[in-house]
Scaffold this active site. Structure first.
Site, short mmCIF file in Angstrom:
data_model
loop_
_atom_site.label_atom_id
_atom_site.label_comp_id
_atom_site.label_asym_id
_atom_site.label_seq_id
_atom_site.Cartn_x
_atom_site.Cartn_y
_atom_site.Cartn_z
CG HIS A 38 -0.28 -0.23 2.45
ND1 HIS A 38 0.52 0.63 3.07
CD2 HIS A 38 -0.10 -1.33 3.28
CE1 HIS A 38 1.12 0.16 4.18
NE2 HIS A 38 0.59 -0.88 4.38
CG HIS A 41 4.34 -1.66 1.96
ND1 HIS A 41 3.07 -2.07 2.01
CD2 HIS A 41 5.10 -2.30 3.07
CE1 HIS A 41 2.82 -3.07 2.82
NE2 HIS A 41 3.88 -3.23 3.57
#
Ligand code: PAF
Length: 282
Positions: A38, A41
């Site tokens: 997501h 990250h």
């Protein structure tokens, strides 16, 4: 961007790029993940890009850090989508080993965090979790030999456990902390948010709100930490949560804070079948 599944191939690619394997000294920036990526990250990847090159992201769902009753089997494996996101984010190499590649034999040698840090909070409620995390992270460090590794502050205790491991084992790399990414309503981004039903997703920001409220009380001078923690957990229970802990700790070692210590409030709580964690520095 290269997608690599074998350790030998990764070492060859890093050597070609002038990293570990050629001079022996690491140059890469590493972002270890379990995939199902997501925006949080991707912000770690962006930070890694500003720090060193090449950027290596690892995608590996690490069985060692899951208890038998946890979500290892159902943890979403979304490698194709993860690679598309990583390519766009400017990652140079994705290392996505199979279990057989990373654990070709039962992992008998493991790394244990000291009990004072490793057995509290997450370590208390998830026994064996940090053994699994430290062991795989040390192995990934050995495989990639990064100069920099970036870990998110959302996993505050994990970040501290890894920092201390790197320091105590004199590993030649810098651990960087990435800020927690949040949705507009304050919910900390997490791969596990995908487990929430629509009604749970609407309720989920209450965890960050409880932390914010407690942080405001601390900033306003409140000192009875046990009463504050217990009131915040009761508040969550009344909304249907099952908190594991909500605790005010010292930022430096997660011990009980003394007057004047920089503090962090950490929480883990279940909403339905989903366990969420979050924290806020005060
Ligand atoms: O934070 C995670 O995603 C995992 O614990 C890590 C650091 C990738 C180790 O498996």
């Amino acid at each position: 961007m290269k997608v690599i599944h074998r350790i030998a191939e990764l070492r060859g690619a890093l050597a070609e790029l002038g990293g570990a394997g050629s001079s022996g000294a690491g140059v890469a920036a590493l972002v270890p993940t379990m995939g199902n990526l997501h925006a949080g990250h991707l912000s770690l990847v962006a930070q890694a890009r500003r720090s060193a090159a090449p950027v290596v992201a690892t995608v590996f769902v690490n069985r060692l850090q899951f208890a038998p009753n946890e979500d290892f089997d159902s943890y979403p494996r979304t490698l194709a989508g993860d690679c598309a996101l990583l390519r766009e984010a400017g990652c140079d190499i994705v290392f996505a080993p199979s279990e057989a590649e990373l654990y070709p034999e039962p992992q008998g040698y493991t790394v244990h965090a000291p009990t004072a840090l490793g057995d509290i909070l997450e370590g208390h409620f998830r026994p064996g979790f940090f053994v699994g995390v430290c062991t795989v992270v040390l192995k990934l460090f050995n495989v990639v030999q990064p100069r920099v590794a970036v870990f998110g502050k959302k996993d505050y205790q994990q970040l501290m456990v890894i920092r201390n491991m790197v320091r105590q084992l004199a590993l030649p790399l810098e651990v960087q902390a990435g800020e927690t990414s949040r949705a507009d309503d304050g919910l900390a981004l997490s791969s596990r948010n995908g487990y929430l039903t629509p009604a749970e997703r609407a309720e989920a920001p209450a965890l960050a709100q409880a932390l914010q409220q407690l942080a405001s009380q601390l900033r306003a001078g409140a000192t009875d930490l046990a009463a504050l923690e217990s009131a915040a957990m009761d508040g969550l229970r009344q909304r249907g949560w099952a908190p594991d802990y909500l605790a005010v700790r010292r930022q430096s070692d997660l011990g009980p804070p003394q007057a004047g210590d920089a503090r962090v409030v950490l929480a883990a709580a279940r909403l339905g079948a989903t366990r969420l964690i979050d924290n806020i520095e005060v």
